[in-house]
Design a protein around this motif. Sequence first.
Motif, short mmCIF file in Angstrom:
data_model
loop_
_atom_site.label_atom_id
_atom_site.label_comp_id
_atom_site.label_asym_id
_atom_site.label_seq_id
_atom_site.Cartn_x
_atom_site.Cartn_y
_atom_site.Cartn_z
N VAL A 45 11.61 -9.89 0.28
CA VAL A 45 11.10 -8.52 0.49
C VAL A 45 9.59 -8.48 0.27
O VAL A 45 8.85 -7.86 1.04
CB VAL A 45 11.81 -7.54 -0.47
CG1 VAL A 45 11.16 -6.17 -0.41
CG2 VAL A 45 13.29 -7.44 -0.11
N GLU A 49 6.72 -7.50 3.04
CA GLU A 49 5.74 -6.44 2.81
C GLU A 49 4.32 -6.98 2.88
O GLU A 49 3.42 -6.34 3.43
CB GLU A 49 5.97 -5.79 1.45
CG GLU A 49 5.01 -4.64 1.17
CD GLU A 49 5.30 -3.94 -0.15
OE1 GLU A 49 4.41 -3.20 -0.61
OE2 GLU A 49 6.39 -4.14 -0.70
N THR A 176 9.28 0.20 9.21
CA THR A 176 9.88 -0.83 8.38
C THR A 176 9.15 -1.00 7.04
O THR A 176 9.45 -1.93 6.29
CB THR A 176 9.88 -2.18 9.12
OG1 THR A 176 8.54 -2.52 9.50
CG2 THR A 176 10.76 -2.12 10.36
N ALA A 177 8.22 -0.13 6.75
CA ALA A 177 7.43 -0.24 5.52
C ALA A 177 8.14 0.43 4.35
O ALA A 177 8.95 1.34 4.54
CB ALA A 177 6.06 0.40 5.72
N PRO A 178 7.85 -0.02 3.12
CA PRO A 178 8.37 0.68 1.94
C PRO A 178 7.88 2.12 1.95
O PRO A 178 6.83 2.42 2.53
CB PRO A 178 7.76 -0.11 0.77
CG PRO A 178 7.43 -1.44 1.34
CD PRO A 178 7.04 -1.19 2.76
N PRO A 179 8.60 3.04 1.31
CA PRO A 179 8.25 4.48 1.38
C PRO A 179 6.79 4.80 1.08
O PRO A 179 6.13 5.51 1.85
CB PRO A 179 9.19 5.10 0.34
CG PRO A 179 10.37 4.19 0.32
CD PRO A 179 9.81 2.81 0.52
N GLU A 180 6.27 4.28 -0.03
CA GLU A 180 4.90 4.61 -0.40
C GLU A 180 3.89 4.09 0.62
O GLU A 180 2.96 4.80 1.02
CB GLU A 180 4.58 4.02 -1.78
CG GLU A 180 3.19 4.41 -2.29
CD GLU A 180 2.92 3.89 -3.69
OE1 GLU A 180 1.78 4.01 -4.16
OE2 GLU A 180 3.87 3.36 -4.32
N TYR A 181 4.10 2.85 1.08
CA TYR A 181 3.19 2.28 2.07
C TYR A 181 3.35 2.97 3.42
O TYR A 181 2.38 3.11 4.17
CB TYR A 181 3.42 0.78 2.20
CG TYR A 181 2.28 0.03 2.82
CD1 TYR A 181 1.04 -0.06 2.18
CD2 TYR A 181 2.41 -0.60 4.06
CE1 TYR A 181 -0.01 -0.74 2.74
CE2 TYR A 181 1.35 -1.29 4.63
CZ TYR A 181 0.15 -1.37 3.97
OH TYR A 181 -0.91 -2.05 4.52
#
Length: 205
Positions: A45, A49, A176-181
Amino acid sequence: MRTTGRRALLVAGAAAGATALAGCTSPSGGQVRKPSAAEREAERVARAEAALRLRSVTAARGLLERYDATLAAHPALAPRLTPLRRAVAAHMKALGEGGTTVGPATAATTSAPSAPASVTPSASASAAPSASASATPKSGASPTPVRVAAEPRAALKELAAAERTAADGHTTALLTAPPEYARLLASVAASGAAHAYLLTEGARA
């Protein structure tokens, strides 16, 4: 004879124990432990990222280089382009702040607490918005010169197109990015769309 037999047995047992111990210790003296499934997944992961961040930073750096080339070719556009260029430089810095490289989760030793795969900040994360060198990659390869139209209006259209391309890339990446990013990418993409408007339609308003 009994004493000799006991000594031989003790020596053989000690040798076997030393061999077994050597097989589960590292050269530094700690026991070698293979990464668990959870650690391998965390590394996967983190790598995904980091790769996404690298692509985003690269896109922002390319846009920054376009601004620098346009300003160099058309200095008269500086009052109009400098604020936008400053925003793009800030975006590039923010996009790289989480790091773009990841340390491998290889076999670790238990002689000291093992740290999770860390994300190392990239050089672009500390780029100064006001420095032209911030748009230049740190690798040894020379960047390809950016061609700028000789006519100012055409150069602005090229810059607007580059803003739209970068914004579209950030919009695709946020899926496809993590929520914050993802929120950061959405903000940068919206800003890029606004820049494109100011460089073209906004100028005629």
